[in-house]
Motif scaffolding. Sequence first.
Motif, PDB file in Angstrom:
ATOM      1  N   UNK A  51       0.858  -1.177   0.000  1.00 39.29           N
ATOM      2  CA  UNK A  51       0.000   0.000   0.000  1.00 39.29           C
ATOM      3  C   UNK A  51       0.897   1.230   0.000  1.00 39.29           C
ATOM      4  N   UNK A  52       0.460   2.230  -0.709  1.00 40.31           N
ATOM      5  CA  UNK A  52       1.224   3.463  -0.762  1.00 40.31           C
ATOM      6  C   UNK A  52       0.935   4.246   0.520  1.00 40.31           C
ATOM      7  N   UNK A  53       1.977   4.703   1.169  1.00 38.72           N
ATOM      8  CA  UNK A  53       1.812   5.411   2.435  1.00 38.72           C
ATOM      9  C   UNK A  53       1.353   6.843   2.195  1.00 38.72           C
ATOM     10  N   UNK A  54       0.842   7.442   3.242  1.00 40.24           N
ATOM     11  CA  UNK A  54       0.436   8.849   3.180  1.00 40.24           C
ATOM     12  C   UNK A  54       1.635   9.706   2.807  1.00 40.24           C
ATOM     13  N   UNK A  55       2.790   9.431   3.396  1.00 41.07           N
ATOM     14  CA  UNK A  55       3.990  10.217   3.102  1.00 41.07           C
ATOM     15  C   UNK A  55       4.371  10.140   1.624  1.00 41.07           C
ATOM     16  N   UNK A  56       4.237   8.947   1.043  1.00 39.75           N
ATOM     17  CA  UNK A  56       4.550   8.791  -0.380  1.00 39.75           C
ATOM     18  C   UNK A  56       3.564   9.579  -1.239  1.00 39.75           C
ATOM     19  N   UNK A  57       2.297   9.546  -0.881  1.00 40.19           N
ATOM     20  CA  UNK A  57       1.294  10.290  -1.634  1.00 40.19           C
ATOM     21  C   UNK A  57       1.493  11.797  -1.476  1.00 40.19           C
ATOM     22  N   UNK A  58       1.837  12.229  -0.277  1.00 37.72           N
ATOM     23  CA  UNK A  58       2.127  13.652  -0.041  1.00 37.72           C
ATOM     24  C   UNK A  58       3.305  14.074  -0.920  1.00 37.72           C
ATOM     25  N   UNK A  59       4.342  13.244  -0.993  1.00 39.74           N
ATOM     26  CA  UNK A  59       5.506  13.556  -1.828  1.00 39.74           C
ATOM     27  C   UNK A  59       5.109  13.630  -3.303  1.00 39.74           C
ATOM     28  N   UNK A  60       4.217  12.752  -3.736  1.00 37.84           N
ATOM     29  CA  UNK A  60       3.743  12.790  -5.131  1.00 37.84           C
ATOM     30  C   UNK A  60       2.982  14.088  -5.410  1.00 37.84           C
ATOM     31  N   UNK A  61       2.152  14.498  -4.464  1.00 40.78           N
ATOM     32  CA  UNK A  61       1.397  15.747  -4.624  1.00 40.78           C
ATOM     33  C   UNK A  61       2.361  16.920  -4.730  1.00 40.78           C
ATOM     34  N   UNK A  62       3.331  16.965  -3.819  1.00 37.85           N
ATOM     35  CA  UNK A  62       4.309  18.053  -3.835  1.00 37.85           C
ATOM     36  C   UNK A  62       5.095  18.077  -5.146  1.00 37.85           C
ATOM     37  N   UNK A  63       5.528  16.922  -5.596  1.00 37.76           N
ATOM     38  CA  UNK A  63       6.290  16.842  -6.837  1.00 37.76           C
ATOM     39  C   UNK A  63       5.441  17.257  -8.039  1.00 37.76           C
ATOM     40  N   UNK A  64       4.214  16.788  -8.079  1.00 35.04           N
ATOM     41  CA  UNK A  64       3.330  17.146  -9.191  1.00 35.04           C
ATOM     42  C   UNK A  64       3.087  18.650  -9.232  1.00 35.04           C
ATOM     43  N   UNK A  65       2.832  19.251  -8.093  1.00 40.88           N
ATOM     44  CA  UNK A  65       2.600  20.698  -8.046  1.00 40.88           C
ATOM     45  C   UNK A  65       3.853  21.468  -8.443  1.00 40.88           C
ATOM     46  N   UNK A  66       5.017  20.977  -8.037  1.00 40.62           N
ATOM     47  CA  UNK A  66       6.275  21.627  -8.392  1.00 40.62           C
ATOM     48  C   UNK A  66       6.507  21.607  -9.903  1.00 40.62           C
TER      49      UNK A  66
END
Length: 131
Positions: free
Chosen positions: A61-76
Amino acid sequence: LAPVAEQGAPTAARLLASFAPVAKRLRALEDAPAAGGSLTDQLLHDAGKLVRVRPAGERANVSISELVARIESALAHDDLDGASEAFAKLPENARSEAKAFGEALNQRREAEQAATSLLAKALAGLAHLKN
Protein backbone atom coordinates in the motif's frame (compact mmCIF):
# COMPACT_ATOMS: atom_id res chain seq x y z
CA LEU A 1 -14.87 30.28 -14.30
CA ALA A 2 -17.33 32.23 -12.15
CA PRO A 3 -16.07 30.81 -8.80
CA VAL A 4 -12.56 32.14 -9.46
CA ALA A 5 -13.44 35.24 -11.47
CA GLU A 6 -12.89 37.69 -8.62
CA GLN A 7 -9.63 36.45 -7.09
CA GLY A 8 -8.34 34.21 -9.87
CA ALA A 9 -7.54 30.54 -9.69
CA PRO A 10 -4.56 29.59 -7.54
CA THR A 11 -1.41 28.77 -9.47
CA ALA A 12 0.38 25.47 -8.95
CA ALA A 13 3.07 27.38 -7.04
CA ARG A 14 0.46 28.93 -4.76
CA LEU A 15 -1.17 25.54 -4.25
CA LEU A 16 2.22 24.05 -3.38
CA ALA A 17 2.86 26.81 -0.84
CA SER A 18 -0.56 26.32 0.74
CA PHE A 19 0.00 22.55 0.82
CA ALA A 20 3.14 22.74 3.01
CA PRO A 21 1.31 23.01 6.36
CA VAL A 22 -1.27 20.47 5.18
CA ALA A 23 1.51 18.04 4.24
CA LYS A 24 2.97 18.36 7.72
CA ARG A 25 -0.40 17.50 9.30
CA LEU A 26 -0.89 14.55 6.94
CA ARG A 27 2.52 13.11 7.74
CA ALA A 28 1.70 13.48 11.43
CA LEU A 29 -1.47 11.40 10.89
CA GLU A 30 0.66 8.57 9.61
CA ASP A 31 3.18 8.87 12.42
CA ALA A 32 0.63 8.86 15.25
CA PRO A 33 -0.11 5.51 16.91
CA ALA A 34 -3.73 4.51 17.39
CA ALA A 35 -5.33 6.27 20.32
CA GLY A 36 -5.86 4.12 23.39
CA GLY A 37 -3.52 1.41 22.15
CA SER A 38 -1.55 -0.78 24.51
CA LEU A 39 2.18 -0.47 25.01
CA THR A 40 2.63 -3.44 22.68
CA ASP A 41 0.58 -1.70 19.98
CA GLN A 42 2.69 1.43 20.33
CA LEU A 43 5.92 -0.57 20.13
CA LEU A 44 4.70 -2.43 17.05
CA HIS A 45 3.67 0.85 15.47
CA ASP A 46 7.10 2.35 16.11
CA ALA A 47 8.85 -0.80 14.86
CA GLY A 48 6.73 -0.64 11.71
CA LYS A 49 8.44 2.62 10.82
CA LEU A 50 11.78 0.83 10.73
CA VAL A 51 10.90 -2.34 8.84
CA ARG A 52 7.96 -3.31 6.69
CA VAL A 53 7.38 -7.03 6.29
CA ARG A 54 4.99 -8.33 3.66
CA PRO A 55 4.68 -11.55 1.65
CA ALA A 56 6.74 -11.75 -1.55
CA GLY A 57 4.86 -10.51 -4.57
CA GLU A 58 2.33 -8.55 -2.56
CA ARG A 59 1.89 -4.98 -3.76
CA ALA A 60 2.57 -2.59 -0.92
CA ASN A 61 0.00 0.00 0.00
CA VAL A 62 1.22 3.46 -0.76
CA SER A 63 1.81 5.41 2.44
CA ILE A 64 0.44 8.85 3.18
CA SER A 65 3.99 10.22 3.10
CA GLU A 66 4.55 8.79 -0.38
CA LEU A 67 1.29 10.29 -1.63
CA VAL A 68 2.13 13.65 -0.04
CA ALA A 69 5.51 13.56 -1.83
CA ARG A 70 3.74 12.79 -5.13
CA ILE A 71 1.40 15.75 -4.62
CA GLU A 72 4.31 18.05 -3.83
CA SER A 73 6.29 16.84 -6.84
CA ALA A 74 3.33 17.15 -9.19
CA LEU A 75 2.60 20.70 -8.05
CA ALA A 76 6.28 21.63 -8.39
CA HIS A 77 6.03 20.50 -12.04
CA ASP A 78 2.65 22.22 -12.70
CA ASP A 79 1.00 18.79 -13.00
CA LEU A 80 -2.43 19.46 -11.52
CA ASP A 81 -3.84 16.17 -12.80
CA GLY A 82 -1.02 14.21 -11.13
CA ALA A 83 -1.55 16.09 -7.88
CA SER A 84 -5.27 15.40 -8.05
CA GLU A 85 -4.72 11.68 -8.72
CA ALA A 86 -2.38 11.38 -5.74
CA PHE A 87 -4.80 13.36 -3.55
CA ALA A 88 -7.65 11.01 -4.50
CA LYS A 89 -5.58 8.01 -3.33
CA LEU A 90 -5.17 9.41 0.19
CA PRO A 91 -7.16 7.58 2.88
CA GLU A 92 -10.46 9.18 3.87
CA ASN A 93 -9.13 10.63 7.13
CA ALA A 94 -6.25 12.32 5.29
CA ARG A 95 -8.54 13.71 2.56
CA SER A 96 -10.80 15.04 5.28
CA GLU A 97 -7.85 16.71 7.02
CA ALA A 98 -6.85 18.34 3.70
CA LYS A 99 -10.37 19.16 2.51
CA ALA A 100 -9.75 22.87 1.88
CA PHE A 101 -6.63 22.10 -0.16
CA GLY A 102 -8.50 19.46 -2.18
CA GLU A 103 -11.26 21.94 -2.95
CA ALA A 104 -8.73 24.57 -4.08
CA LEU A 105 -6.97 22.00 -6.26
CA ASN A 106 -10.25 20.94 -7.88
CA GLN A 107 -11.28 24.56 -8.35
CA ARG A 108 -8.00 25.27 -10.18
CA ARG A 109 -8.39 22.18 -12.40
CA GLU A 110 -11.99 23.08 -13.25
CA ALA A 111 -10.98 26.67 -14.09
CA GLU A 112 -8.17 25.43 -16.32
CA GLN A 113 -10.51 23.02 -18.10
CA ALA A 114 -13.11 25.76 -18.61
CA ALA A 115 -10.51 28.18 -19.97
CA THR A 116 -9.14 25.52 -22.33
CA SER A 117 -12.65 24.79 -23.57
CA LEU A 118 -13.38 28.49 -24.16
CA LEU A 119 -10.11 28.93 -26.02
CA ALA A 120 -10.82 25.91 -28.23
CA LYS A 121 -14.28 27.26 -29.07
CA ALA A 122 -12.87 30.71 -29.86
CA LEU A 123 -10.19 29.24 -32.13
CA ALA A 124 -12.77 27.05 -33.88
CA GLY A 125 -14.96 30.14 -34.41
CA LEU A 126 -12.03 32.05 -35.89
CA ALA A 127 -11.16 29.15 -38.17
CA HIS A 128 -14.77 29.03 -39.33
CA LEU A 129 -14.75 32.78 -40.11
CA LYS A 130 -11.51 32.43 -42.06
CA ASN A 131 -12.99 29.74 -44.29
